[in-house]
Design an enzyme around this catalytic site. Structure first.
Site, PDB file in Angstrom:
ATOM      1  CE1 TYR A   1      15.710   5.383   2.166  1.00 29.15           C
ATOM      2  CE2 TYR A   1      14.147   7.093   1.562  1.00 29.15           C
ATOM      3  CZ  TYR A   1      14.409   5.835   2.052  1.00 29.15           C
ATOM      4  OH  TYR A   1      13.378   5.030   2.443  1.00 29.15           O
TER       5      TYR A   1
ATOM      6  CG  HIS B   1       9.300  10.191   0.757  1.00 30.20           C
ATOM      7  ND1 HIS B   1      10.666  10.060   0.620  1.00 30.20           N
ATOM      8  CD2 HIS B   1       8.915   9.135   1.516  1.00 30.20           C
ATOM      9  CE1 HIS B   1      11.078   8.989   1.257  1.00 30.20           C
ATOM     10  NE2 HIS B   1      10.036   8.414   1.814  1.00 30.20           N
TER      11      HIS B   1
ATOM     12  CE  LYS C   1       3.385   7.702   6.195  1.00 32.85           C
ATOM     13  NZ  LYS C   1       4.803   7.661   6.629  1.00 32.85           N
TER      14      LYS C   1
ATOM     15  CG  HIS D   1      10.233   0.705   5.765  1.00 32.97           C
ATOM     16  ND1 HIS D   1       9.024   0.854   5.106  1.00 32.97           N
ATOM     17  CD2 HIS D   1      10.708   1.962   5.916  1.00 32.97           C
ATOM     18  CE1 HIS D   1       8.778   2.139   4.902  1.00 32.97           C
ATOM     19  NE2 HIS D   1       9.795   2.833   5.378  1.00 32.97           N
TER      20      HIS D   1
ATOM     21  NE  ARG E   1       5.198   4.928   2.588  1.00 33.97           N
ATOM     22  CZ  ARG E   1       5.013   5.859   1.668  1.00 33.97           C
ATOM     23  NH1 ARG E   1       4.239   5.588   0.610  1.00 33.97           N
ATOM     24  NH2 ARG E   1       5.573   7.048   1.766  1.00 33.97           N
TER      25      ARG E   1
END
Length: 366
Positions: A342, A332, A236, A306, A202
């Site tokens: 995805y 994730h 994140k 992204h 990211r």
């Protein structure tokens, strides 16, 4: 209404509060922001929630209501207000109008408002959140490992959540990636693109990198969550992970340090401004967005940070990677997020499979 950034003693990162038109702090929002911070929410999440609630309080001002006096209909009208081209309450258009916010954006804002009201209800100052949710006994899609333990328990579902049209994520071709890398003016910009594409990082993770996170001898990048970065770039997830990269990327990093990086002013941040009044300071989000705007203008390729991450993940899936491995590489929290995002089939995927089918059919007939 205004969102104001503040610094609190003993907090290495800024917080965000809401100021009304009389320059007074909105007390309920300030307490809610403090609650989010105390419960470990990421600084970027707190910032986003503050701006979402700013929109909500602007709406409340228009309808002349206090946050603890709203009705089900008021929240319903707020959803329409968010998508209205005029931003006015109870304004209806005869001709079709294009919404100013996508369904996904509206849902994110509504989730912030619902979280705010859940907090108010727990404080005992609001008593109407039960009308904001439907109860369902079983999830329609993914069933977790411990689903059997909670399958008979009612689950809350936000009744205001808009149905989002499923869209195929946009990815780039190998030729486009090469074109973008060639268009970069320096090694620093090339490394940023390669980390986004080859590592699937990211943009916040890229800008927050320190030299100690780069393991050159083993071709690895460590993604480390830090409570504070000067450039306000944050990872994140708070869970540390390691991403393997190519020798070519590490070689480019070494060249960048030798030929472009100024050790005397750069400190420990990997990516710094190489010129201008902010020379030597850690690179910020807006500088990367400017970079991508220049690349788009120079190459004609529509690209976002992204999109490079999406491209990397899609290539891994198409090359046979298990979703669990892709989940860990991307960071994730849930493998279902990886699958939903995805594991998709594009028109080219379908065409390729059909061509394989035709080829096998021809071989059998010979």
């Amino acid at each position: 209404m205004k969102v104001q950034k503040i610094y609190v003693e003993n907090k290495p990162y800024p917080l965000y509060i809401l100021i009304d038109d009389e320059f007074k702090v909105v007390d309920k929002v300030m307490k809610y922001i403090k609650f989010l911070d105390n419960t470990g929410k990421a600084p970027n999440t707190i910032k986003a929630y503050a701006y979402h609630l700013k929109l909500y309080f602007e709406y409340l001002k228009q309808i002349g209501k206090e946050p603890d006096r709203v009705s089900f209909e008021d929240i319903s009208n707020f959803v329409g207000w968010l998508g209205s081209p005029t931003g006015q309450v109870n304004v209806y258009h005869i001709a079709p109008q294009e919404a100013i916010r996508a369904e996904t954006t509206v849902n994110v804002i509504i989730n912030a408002v619902m979280s705010f009201y859940d907090y108010l209800e727990r404080l005992g100052v609001f008593d109407g959140t039960s009308t904001f949710y439907n109860e369902t006994r079983s999830p329609k899609t993914y069933k977790s490992f411990l689903y059997h333990a909670t399958k008979n328990k009612a689950q809350k579902r936000n009744i205001f959540k808009l149905k989002v049209k499923k869209k195929l994520i946009k990815v780039l071709s190998q030729e486009q990636i090469k074109t973008l890398l060639i268009a970069c003016n320096n090694k620093r910009d090339k490394i940023i693109l390669m980390l986004l594409y080859e590592g699937g990082l990211r943009i916040g993770e890229v800008l927050g990198l320190r030299h100690e996170d780069v393991v050159t001898w083993d071709n690895q990048i460590k993604i480390v969550h830090r409570d504070y970065n000067v450039n306000e770039a944050f990872a994140k997830s708070k869970r540390e992970r390691v991403v393997d990269v190519s020798k070519q990327l590490m070689s480019l990093y070494t060249d960048y340090i030798i030929y472009e990086y100024d050790d005397e002013v750069g400190g420990d941040y990997v990516f710094i401004n190489l010129r201008g009044p902010n020379y030597g300071e850690p690179l910020r989000y807006h500088s990367v967005l400017d970079l991508f705007m220049r690349l788009e203008k120079k190459t004609g390729i529509i690209v976002t940070p992204h999109m490079l991450r999406h491209t990397h993940a899609t290539e891994l899936i198409r090359n046979g990677w298990d979703a669990a491995y892709v989940q860990k590489r991307l960071g994730h929290a849930n493998v279902q997020t990886t699958i939903n995002t995805y594991v998709h089939l594009s028109n080219d995927d379908m065409k390729g499979k059909y061509q394989e089918y035709l080829q096998r059919s021809e071989n059998r007939s010979e």
